[in-house]
Every structure is written in C-alpha cells, then in structure tokens.
Design an enzyme around this catalytic site. Sequence first.
Site, PDB file in Angstrom:
ATOM      1  N   VAL A  15      10.159  29.813  48.991  1.00  0.00           N
ATOM      2  CA  VAL A  15       9.811  30.883  48.040  1.00  0.00           C
ATOM      3  C   VAL A  15      10.962  31.157  47.069  1.00  0.00           C
ATOM      4  O   VAL A  15      10.741  31.337  45.865  1.00  0.00           O
ATOM      5  CB  VAL A  15       9.399  32.178  48.796  1.00  0.00           C
ATOM      6  CG1 VAL A  15       8.970  33.248  47.801  1.00  0.00           C
ATOM      7  CG2 VAL A  15       8.265  31.894  49.766  1.00  0.00           C
ATOM      8  N   LYS A  96       6.353  39.556  55.588  1.00  0.00           N
ATOM      9  CA  LYS A  96       5.296  40.394  56.182  1.00  0.00           C
ATOM     10  C   LYS A  96       5.638  40.875  57.585  1.00  0.00           C
ATOM     11  O   LYS A  96       5.336  41.997  57.963  1.00  0.00           O
ATOM     12  CB  LYS A  96       3.957  39.672  56.205  1.00  0.00           C
ATOM     13  CG  LYS A  96       3.971  38.278  56.780  1.00  0.00           C
ATOM     14  CD  LYS A  96       3.836  37.275  55.680  1.00  0.00           C
ATOM     15  CE  LYS A  96       4.159  35.891  56.130  1.00  0.00           C
ATOM     16  NZ  LYS A  96       3.979  34.918  55.065  1.00  0.00           N
ATOM     17  N   GLU A 120       4.275  42.578  47.198  1.00  0.00           N
ATOM     18  CA  GLU A 120       2.986  41.914  46.940  1.00  0.00           C
ATOM     19  C   GLU A 120       2.953  40.508  47.537  1.00  0.00           C
ATOM     20  O   GLU A 120       1.926  40.073  48.075  1.00  0.00           O
ATOM     21  CB  GLU A 120       2.755  41.847  45.426  1.00  0.00           C
ATOM     22  CG  GLU A 120       1.367  41.444  45.026  1.00  0.00           C
ATOM     23  CD  GLU A 120       0.319  42.485  45.406  1.00  0.00           C
ATOM     24  OE1 GLU A 120      -0.460  42.184  46.313  1.00  0.00           O
ATOM     25  OE2 GLU A 120       0.292  43.583  44.814  1.00  0.00           O
ATOM     26  N   GLY A 125      -0.022  35.663  49.468  1.00  0.00           N
ATOM     27  CA  GLY A 125       0.631  34.900  48.394  1.00  0.00           C
ATOM     28  C   GLY A 125       0.356  35.434  47.008  1.00  0.00           C
ATOM     29  O   GLY A 125       0.780  36.523  46.648  1.00  0.00           O
ATOM     30  N   GLY A 178       3.785  20.854  55.325  1.00  0.00           N
ATOM     31  CA  GLY A 178       4.584  22.068  55.153  1.00  0.00           C
ATOM     32  C   GLY A 178       3.761  23.346  55.157  1.00  0.00           C
ATOM     33  O   GLY A 178       4.269  24.427  54.873  1.00  0.00           O
ATOM     34  N   LYS A 196      -0.129  41.055  58.010  1.00  0.00           N
ATOM     35  CA  LYS A 196      -0.687  41.348  56.681  1.00  0.00           C
ATOM     36  C   LYS A 196      -1.738  42.457  56.779  1.00  0.00           C
ATOM     37  O   LYS A 196      -1.821  43.329  55.910  1.00  0.00           O
ATOM     38  CB  LYS A 196      -1.288  40.077  56.083  1.00  0.00           C
ATOM     39  CG  LYS A 196      -0.222  39.023  55.774  1.00  0.00           C
ATOM     40  CD  LYS A 196      -0.828  37.668  55.510  1.00  0.00           C
ATOM     41  CE  LYS A 196       0.215  36.625  55.181  1.00  0.00           C
ATOM     42  NZ  LYS A 196      -0.283  35.254  55.238  1.00  0.00           N
ATOM     43  N   GLY A 294       2.899  29.047  49.579  1.00  0.00           N
ATOM     44  CA  GLY A 294       3.518  28.063  48.690  1.00  0.00           C
ATOM     45  C   GLY A 294       4.536  28.741  47.788  1.00  0.00           C
ATOM     46  O   GLY A 294       4.439  29.941  47.498  1.00  0.00           O
TER      47      GLY A 294
HETATM   48  N1  LIG Z   1       6.466  29.790  52.380  1.00  0.00           N
HETATM   49  C1  LIG Z   1       5.436  30.521  51.947  1.00  0.00           C
HETATM   50  O1  LIG Z   1       4.462  29.979  51.433  1.00  0.00           O
HETATM   51  C2  LIG Z   1       5.469  32.024  52.063  1.00  0.00           C
HETATM   52  C3  LIG Z   1       4.405  32.768  51.565  1.00  0.00           C
HETATM   53  C4  LIG Z   1       4.446  34.156  51.639  1.00  0.00           C
HETATM   54  C5  LIG Z   1       5.538  34.773  52.218  1.00  0.00           C
HETATM   55  N2  LIG Z   1       6.554  34.024  52.730  1.00  0.00           N
HETATM   56  C6  LIG Z   1       7.685  34.718  53.323  1.00  0.00           C
HETATM   57  O2  LIG Z   1       8.821  34.509  52.489  1.00  0.00           O
HETATM   58  C7  LIG Z   1      10.005  34.460  53.294  1.00  0.00           C
HETATM   59  C8  LIG Z   1      10.739  33.143  53.037  1.00  0.00           C
HETATM   60  O3  LIG Z   1       9.903  32.072  53.411  1.00  0.00           O
HETATM   61  P1  LIG Z   1      10.268  30.562  53.015  1.00  0.00           P
HETATM   62  O4  LIG Z   1       9.029  29.785  53.329  1.00  0.00           O
HETATM   63  O5  LIG Z   1      10.823  30.522  51.650  1.00  0.00           O
HETATM   64  O6  LIG Z   1      11.389  30.241  54.095  1.00  0.00           O
HETATM   65  P2  LIG Z   1      12.341  28.944  54.163  1.00  0.00           P
HETATM   66  O7  LIG Z   1      11.854  27.882  53.246  1.00  0.00           O
HETATM   67  O8  LIG Z   1      12.537  28.639  55.597  1.00  0.00           O
HETATM   68  O9  LIG Z   1      13.734  29.472  53.547  1.00  0.00           O
HETATM   69  C9  LIG Z   1      14.447  30.464  54.182  1.00  0.00           C
HETATM   70  C10 LIG Z   1      15.693  30.741  53.397  1.00  0.00           C
HETATM   71  O10 LIG Z   1      16.356  31.862  53.995  1.00  0.00           O
HETATM   72  C11 LIG Z   1      17.721  31.560  54.170  1.00  0.00           C
HETATM   73  N3  LIG Z   1      18.223  32.381  55.295  1.00  0.00           N
HETATM   74  C12 LIG Z   1      17.781  32.420  56.579  1.00  0.00           C
HETATM   75  N4  LIG Z   1      18.440  33.368  57.278  1.00  0.00           N
HETATM   76  C13 LIG Z   1      19.306  33.941  56.419  1.00  0.00           C
HETATM   77  C14 LIG Z   1      20.259  34.983  56.523  1.00  0.00           C
HETATM   78  N5  LIG Z   1      20.435  35.639  57.669  1.00  0.00           N
HETATM   79  N6  LIG Z   1      20.975  35.316  55.421  1.00  0.00           N
HETATM   80  C15 LIG Z   1      20.791  34.677  54.238  1.00  0.00           C
HETATM   81  N7  LIG Z   1      19.894  33.673  54.078  1.00  0.00           N
HETATM   82  C16 LIG Z   1      19.165  33.325  55.151  1.00  0.00           C
HETATM   83  C17 LIG Z   1      17.781  30.073  54.409  1.00  0.00           C
HETATM   84  O11 LIG Z   1      19.070  29.606  54.122  1.00  0.00           O
HETATM   85  P3  LIG Z   1      19.433  28.049  54.119  1.00  0.00           P
HETATM   86  O12 LIG Z   1      18.839  27.525  52.832  1.00  0.00           O
HETATM   87  O13 LIG Z   1      20.922  28.030  54.086  1.00  0.00           O
HETATM   88  O14 LIG Z   1      18.839  27.455  55.345  1.00  0.00           O
HETATM   89  C18 LIG Z   1      16.720  29.589  53.413  1.00  0.00           C
HETATM   90  O15 LIG Z   1      17.258  29.455  52.125  1.00  0.00           O
HETATM   91  C19 LIG Z   1       9.533  34.639  54.746  1.00  0.00           C
HETATM   92  O16 LIG Z   1       9.586  35.993  55.087  1.00  0.00           O
HETATM   93  C20 LIG Z   1       8.072  34.208  54.698  1.00  0.00           C
HETATM   94  O17 LIG Z   1       7.284  34.831  55.698  1.00  0.00           O
HETATM   95  C21 LIG Z   1       6.557  32.655  52.664  1.00  0.00           C
END
Ligand SMILES: NC(=O)c1ccc[n+]([C@@H]2O[C@H](COP(=O)([O-])OP(=O)(O)OC[C@H]3O[C@@H](n4cnc5c(N)ncnc54)[C@H](OP(=O)(O)O)[C@@H]3O)[C@@H](O)[C@H]2O)c1
Length: 394
Positions: A15, A96, A120, A125, A178, A196, A294
């Site tokens: 994200v 969430k 939001e 998403g 993914g 959610k 995504g």
């Molecule tokens: N993916 C989706 O489609 C989606 C959709 C809606 C909501 N979300 C929500 O958005 C959030 C992020 O999801 P994502 O899919 O982007 O996760 P992700 O791809 O696993 O990325 C997580 C990021 O957080 C960093 N991180 C983890 N712990 C940390 C800490 N303690 N301090 C600072 N940085 C830290 C990681 O650092 P490194 O890069 O160094 O590993 C990485 O850059 C989550 O809450 C998820 O539920 C995701």
Amino acid sequence: MNNKLTLGIFGFGVVGQGLYDIIKTKNLNLAIKRFVIKHPDKKRSLPAELFTTDANAVLDDPEINTVVELIDDADAAFDIVSRALKSGKNVVSANKKMIANHLEELVNIQHQYGTSLLYEGAVCGSIPIIRNLEEYYDNELLHSVTGIFNGSSNYILSKIFNENLAYATALKQAQDLGFAETDPTLDVGGFDPKFKLAIVASHAYGLFVSPDNILNIGIDKLGAADIQFAREKNYKIKLVPTAREINDKSVILYVLPKLISPEHILYNVENEYNGVSVKAAFADEQFFYGKGAGGHPTGSAVLSDIAALRYGYRYEYKKHIGAEALAYNTDWEINVYLRYDDESLIDQLGFSSISERYYAQEFKYVIGRINLTNILKNRTSVDREGIFIAEITP
Ligand SMILES: NC(=O)c1ccc[n+]([C@@H]2O[C@H](COP(=O)([O-])OP(=O)(O)OC[C@H]3O[C@@H](n4cnc5c(N)ncnc54)[C@H](OP(=O)(O)O)[C@@H]3O)[C@@H](O)[C@H]2O)c1
C-alpha cells in the site's frame, strides 16, 4: 482551507508503494518528508535518505503535520497512531485490525487532542463506504450493510465455483498472486471481514463493538460435499459480513459463509472484487462495487483521506451521540445449512426448527433455524474440521 501537508509515512510495502505511485503523478499541495520502515537492508526504489527505521524521526518532527500509517503490525500501528494523534498530527491509516480493536479509544483521543484519524482504505480498499455512511447516510434509517469485504476469500471461492479448483489449489493460487498471506487465517477464517464489519457498524449505527464479541466463521472448513450441495441447488458460496438493524433498539453483526442464488446482488462479485450493499428506508438498496485490495486501489482511498485532511475533514461520529437508542444484540434466529459429523452437535446447538435433513455415512447435513447466541456460545465446536456452517435463505 487548503493547508500544506508534510507527510511522514510508516510502511513502504504494497500500500505504501501504491500510494507513492499515485502521489507522484499528481501536483498536490503536499510533500513526503520521510518513510519509516522495518528492515533497513531491503532494496528500495527511492533514495536511501528518505528511509529510516526510527519512528521518532517522524513522530518528533514538528514539521510533519500528517502521519500515514501503512504497516502490517497492528500493535506497533496502535502505538504510532495514538502517539501521532496525541502530538497534534492528523493520521490516515488502512489498518483494519488495529482500528477495529481500538476504535473507541481512538475516537476519545481524537476528541481530547482535537486531531483527526481517517481510515477509508481500511474497509474494502477503493470502495468509499466509510465517508458515505458517515456523511451521505447521516439521516437515513439504515436497515442493513452487507457484502463481500474480503478479496482473498472471494478470489478462492470464485476459483472453486467458476473453475472447479479444489480449495487448497485455489488458496495456493491466491497466495502466489499476493492476494492471500502465507498464514491466510485472517482472511479465510473471516477475521479480516469481521474487523471491517466492526468499523462499518460504528459508522452505520453508532456502535462500538469489540471484534471478540462478533461471530466470525470463515471458509476454511469448506469441503467437497458442501461445494457439490451448493452446485446442485444452483448456489454459489460467498463469505458475507452482515450488520442489520432488527428492530429500533437492536443491531446484529456476524460474518458467515452464505449460500447465494443467481438473483442475489453478490452472486456476480468475483475474484478480488468487493461489493457493499446498503439497504435504507428511503434510498432503498444501493450497491458499491470495486477492488477491495491491492496497492493502487487502497492507495487511492488513502490519498482521498490525505486530501480530505487538507480542508480539515474529520469523522464526527454523529451517530454515537444518539447511540443509546441502539445496542448490539445476538438474540436473533438465522437459517443455516450445517454439515456435521456428530449427531450430538445438533442438540448442543439448539436448533429451533429443522426444515431439511440428510443423513449418509459420508455426508450429513441439516438446514434449520438457530439463534446467533447459540452459535457464538458454541463457536469452537462449530469452527473445526468436519463441520461447515453457512447461512441460507429459508
Ligand atoms: N495489501 C492490501 O491490499 C491492503 C488493503 C487494505 C488495507 N491494507 C492494510 O494496509 C496495511 C499495510 O499493508 P501492506 O499490504 O502494504 O503490507 P506489506 O506489503 O507487508 O508492507 C508492510 C510495510 O510495513 C513496514 N513495517 C512493518 N512493521 C513496521 C514497524 N514496526 N515500523 C515501521 N515499518 C514497519 C514494512 O517494512 P519493510 O519494508 O522494511 O519490511 C513494510 O514496508 C496493513 O494494515 C493492511 O491490513 C492492505
């Protein structure tokens, strides 16, 4: 009002990078000062000086007035978000789990410190459901909010029903693409849609309900017999969270698989797409459809929140003010299909009526009415191998 925003962004994963891609295409009145990440040695697509592992570099920087929290660790996220709000910074988050588990506390912090938290991107998403529930449906009597809130499990179910893939193959495919985590429990166990749902319940009905008190059964116990049963009756199975006002005092909330017939609005919501159906007294049914996950779809919702902060937008939680009128309730009967292995479970669950029963060595099921309280009380007996439960229209 169009305040200049200086951002500190926690997380540069799916994200965080999606958000960055969108921001760089626009000429917005905002600047990204720092990204905080966890692993300093990971290769990044941006200059190294933009990254730090030190949260204080953002939280203690007076120039940064807006924190964007996009990390995958709900506990660390709560620390970051509450500290930021308490230090006078506005926050946008997509987390969430963290928001659902701490919502009441986060609302109190916002009131106490006069800061704003927008989220939001945390619910479905790209679908703009929270601000709509908060603003557009402010004066509407909402009968229900239901839908498909989890793209990973919907992807798996689509592959099973449309391409005849086995559950394990469909899950593996979702992981390879993914859409699902290595540990997919949050998605396929119905926890993610429950978080959610708890957030939706707050903006739809003015309720704070701890996710622990909401029933969630996922699709991880779905078996070949259930799939065959659904196919023979021309159903698909979807994982459906439900928030419904059952009378002018009570709201029910639960997440269950649901047998859906072709005329149902969710029948054709496939793959990683989400759909949210809002039924209201005067507007009648409205349906929101879009990508539920995504980097770019979620990044777009996050950017919309960031942009809203430029003109001082905040959720007012207006429905909580008159919320004494509504309470969370589980004393409500629903009609279910239950595949079971042990006859004693039927007595234990206390069906009030049974309309259909099938009994063979390899496959036993009942269809009947059961109180949600009974399912919640027997959650561990129901959510185990050998059992599959799904809501079914009588
Ligand atoms: N993916 C989706 O489609 C989606 C959709 C809606 C909501 N979300 C929500 O958005 C959030 C992020 O999801 P994502 O899919 O982007 O996760 P992700 O791809 O696993 O990325 C997580 C990021 O957080 C960093 N991180 C983890 N712990 C940390 C800490 N303690 N301090 C600072 N940085 C830290 C990681 O650092 P490194 O890069 O160094 O590993 C990485 O850059 C989550 O809450 C998820 O539920 C995701």
